[in-house]
Design an enzyme around this catalytic site. Structure first.
Site, mmCIF file in Angstrom:
data_model
loop_
_atom_site.group_PDB
_atom_site.id
_atom_site.type_symbol
_atom_site.label_atom_id
_atom_site.label_comp_id
_atom_site.label_asym_id
_atom_site.label_seq_id
_atom_site.Cartn_x
_atom_site.Cartn_y
_atom_site.Cartn_z
ATOM 1 N N HIS A 1 0.820 -1.217 0.000
ATOM 2 C CA HIS A 1 0.000 0.000 0.000
ATOM 3 C C HIS A 1 0.850 1.262 0.000
ATOM 4 C CE1 HIS A 1 0.232 -0.215 4.549
ATOM 5 N NE2 HIS A 1 0.262 1.094 4.399
ATOM 6 N N ASP B 1 1.208 -7.780 2.205
ATOM 7 C CA ASP B 1 1.340 -6.339 1.966
ATOM 8 C C ASP B 1 2.809 -5.926 1.829
ATOM 9 O OD1 ASP B 1 0.904 -3.654 1.769
ATOM 10 O OD2 ASP B 1 -0.335 -3.480 3.558
ATOM 11 N N SER C 1 4.002 2.305 8.420
ATOM 12 C CA SER C 1 3.758 1.327 7.361
ATOM 13 C C SER C 1 5.066 1.054 6.630
ATOM 14 C CB SER C 1 2.722 1.858 6.374
ATOM 15 O OG SER C 1 1.453 1.909 6.966
#
Length: 730
Positions: free
Chosen positions: A95, A231, A665
């Site tokens: 992402h 991810d 992240s």
């Protein structure tokens, strides 16, 4: 003046503050805190080693020799990534790389849907506009920043002097070097640090799984546990032949880092020590009850409702067209991510009864402040003044939220705002023709990029819905002026207004606008000024920039000044505690352990998930739960190579109690030896209030198991050449 700190007293406290904490601190609960790397030895090393860490603080952060910090980069300004090979290979989340992957995609080469694996370095794709930032060193510069300030000046004077000092410090710090410098505020302006960075601007896409793996579970599973999302995405840093940052060139070579992370296949067990290195974005752990209430119960409900409307409009259109899905995938994700986080955050604040807890602490603080004359002078009226300031700020803040989340959320409104400077330059007779032509050429490029991912039908529906929301819910006195003129006849029919605007504006039509810019002359600015999209945009931005923002800036400055004093007061009152600074997009360490949790009565969530769960979630009727046939074949054959766990299963993700925020992240999750065991990619929904208050029983960071990542790279992607670059510890 009441509730002020004398500069001499303030500076003296900060000179000895860290040493005092070492002597008098009690450990916080394991997991809480985002710590400054340069102070690990003084503040955290002992506790980290007691929890199982086998490294020293010098192994993690050092300016004298290579350390783990030399393998950590800020990715694109909003995420974290880690260097995992001597050839500049970096890992981050799917992402985080999503926008770059999307910009490389087309209907013929749909890398979002199909994935991408560069077979050689020559196949790696340059990512225009993407950069990574590597910290060289940091140092405290509090005295230099506050030089020339005193308690007698008002906040605006203080801010002006501090800004001048910051500019001078940053300029002198990197003079004659290729480095970049940034001074950041800590503890609400009680302390300042200088960061010296290298910024690499040639970053290339190397590999990414298909979205059915990298985004498995989609927005349904976002912020949730159990999770089964692969991810990750892979990029490479390129540098000039001197190994220094350089703009993109075919002559550039893979960056040779001072340090890269080794990758462990040993796995983990519940209770194992972990730590996380990264760039958390923003937390506000030390707000008053008024500050928490403003975020959770005033701002969030408005933002949630407005974003819900945008998501519904985009989602409907994306379901009807593959091209639209490709165009709007990144936009949708950006809106949805914040929308769902805010829902969870407000729920968590309610569940923890945070406002009431803050109010109780404030009563204790007031009693403490009133108990001695010296403290009463410095802090006695502080909380009352903060409460009054939040009261003044609230109506302006509501208007600001509507103007940004509704008015400026309309794509054509934001796009049209980019033409303001062209109009001003055209109206100025002294504007150089060469400068004007350069501006026009820049706008052509911006326009082509905009239209590539623009769907006028989506934006027209969004405009109608969002303008109606503004009209119904904003203070009438704060509405943009256009609501009282051009929009007035349409106030019961905003769809009619939007339809008319989209019929007559050249800004919504790529052919018309680019043709207009091709033959642009200064007097053509009159056509822009009469364009309905430009007029709507200017009315919205003018209301914000001229009327709302100056007043909010003044109040924010006042609140920040009061919060700075309140922060110092909290630390003085609780001098036995160890305080960590709020996140501010600077490099931090958080540490905890692999752990499960109980989200509700009678409900227990295990600390890891496996590929079995992917197959259990498969649903051919739901896009988020599509499973690639090749992945199913590997699962059925149990063809996991060397990446299976000791129990024979293919672990996908795990949870730990490391304190994280947006910006973490892509952060590496490291074991006791400093080896990479996972990539942080999310928080659990029950713990999303951790930006405002950390709950050790519920707050968990969600991590991709590095073994699943490597399994996908090698067995699914067939990119074993990337595995061979890494240092694998078995």
């Amino acid at each position: 003046m009441l509730f002020t700190l004398s500069m001499e007293t303030n500076m003296t406290r900060w000179m000895f503050f860290l040493l005092v904490l070492i002597v008098r601190s009690n450990w916080l609960l394991a997991g809480e805190g985002m710590w400054i790397p340069m102070f690990l030895e003084q503040l955290n090393q002992k506790q980290m080693q007691e929890m199982g860490m086998k490294l020293t603080a010098e192994d993690i952060y050092s300016v004298n020799h290579s350390s783990l910090k030399d393998a950590i980069v800020q990715f694109g300004g909003g995420c974290t990534a880690e260097i995992i090979s001597p050839e500049g290979l970096i890992l981050t989340n799917h992402h985080c790389g999503y926008g770059s992957i999307q910009r490389q995609s087309s209907l013929d080469h749909d890398y979002l849907t199909d994935g991408f694996w560069a077979q050689t370095n020559a196949d790696e794709l340059p990512c225009s506009g993407l950069s990574v930032t590597l910290l060289v060193r940091m140092e405290e510069v509090t005295e230099k920043v506050l030089q020339g300030t005193d308690d007698k000046m008002n906040q605006m004077q203080r801010i002006k002097i501090i800004r001048q000092n910051l500019e001078q410090i940053e300029k002198e710090a990197v003079q004659g070097t290729h480095y970049e410098a940034k001074v950041r505020s800590f503890y609400y302006g009680n302390q300042y640090f200088l960061f010296i960075n290298e910024v690499f601007k040639d970053v290339r896409l190397v590999g990414a799984p298909p979205s059915s793996i990298g985004k498995f579970g989609g927005d349904t599973d976002n912020w949730m546990w159990p999770r089964h999302t692969g991810d990750f995405s892979i990029f490479r840093i390129y540098a000039g032949k001197d190994n220094n940052p350089a703009s993109f060139s075919p002559e550039n070579i893979p960056y040779q880092p001072k340090r890269f992370l080794s990758v462990s296949l040993k796995g983990y067990q519940k209770g194992d020590f972990t730590f996380l290195f990264g760039y958390p974005g923003s937390t506000r752990e030390y707000l008053t009850s008024g500050g928490v209430n403003l975020t959770a119960f005033e701002e969030n409900p408005i933002r949630i409702r407005l974003r819900q409307k945008r998501l519904e409009i985009m989602g409907d259109a994306m379901g009807e067209s593959r091209l639209t899905r490709l165009q709007y995938a990144n936009k949708y994700n950006g809106v949805a991510n914040g929308w769902k986080k805010m829902i969870g955050e407000t729920r968590g604040i309610k569940r923890l009864n945070v406002v009431a807890k803050k109010e109780l602490f404030e009563k204790q603080f007031q009693s403490w402040a009133d108990s001695l004359e010296d403290r009463r002078i410095r802090f006695g009226g502080l909380l009352k003044t903060l409460e009054m300031s939040y009261g003044e700020y609230l109506p302006l803040d509501r208007s600001s939220v509507y103007l940004t989340e509704a008015g400026q959320a309309i794509e054509i409104v934001r796009f049209a705002a980019g033409f303001r400077d062209l109009v001003k330059m055209s109206q100025n007779r002294e504007t150089n023709r060469e400068e004007l032509n350069k501006k026009v050429e820049n706008l052509k490029k911006t326009s082509r990029d905009f239209y590539k991912n623009y769907h006028a039908g989506i934006d027209e529906k969004a405009m109608s819905s969002l303008l109606e929301e503004m009209h119904k819910n904003m203070d009438p006195g704060a509405l943009p002026a256009i609501f009282q003129n051009s929009l007035k006849p349409y106030q019961d029919n905003f769809s009619g207004y939007a339809a008319q605007l989209f019929r007559h504006s050249i800004l919504v039509d790529s052919v018309k606008l680019l043709s207009f810019l091709d033959g642009y002359k200064p007097f053509h600015c009159k056509r822009l000024e009469k364009d309905p999209a430009y007029q709507l945009s200017m009315s919205i931005y003018d209301r914000m920039d001229r009327d709302i923002q100056p007043k909010t800036a003044e109040l924010i400055a006042r609140i920040d000044s009061l919060q700075r004093i309140y922060m110092a007061g909290q630390m003085e009152m609780q001098s036995h505690l160890l305080f960590y600074p709020d996140a501010n997009s600077t490099l931090r360490i958080s540490f905890g352990k692999v752990d499960d949790y109980y989200p509700a009565d009678g409900v227990h969530y295990n600390y890891f998930t496996t590929l079995d769960g992917v197959m259990q979630k498969e649903d051919t009727t739901i896009h988020d739960y599509f499973v690639e046939p090749k992945l199913k074949a590997l699962f059925r054959a149990k063809d996991y190579a060397r990446y299976a766990d000791k129990d024979g299963s293919m672990h996908v993700a795990f949870t730990a109690s490391n304190h994280t925020s947006g910006g973490n992240s892509g952060s590496p999750v490291l074991n006791a030896e400093g080896q990479l065991i996972g990539i942080n990619f999310d928080r659990n929904w029950e713990g999303t209030m951790s930006d405002l208050m950390y709950d050790p029983s519920q707050c968990r960071n969600i991590c991709l198991d590095i073994r699943y990542c490597l399994f996908i790279i090698e067995k699914y992607g067939g990119a074993k050449r990337l595995i061979e670059e890494m240092l694998i510890i078995e």
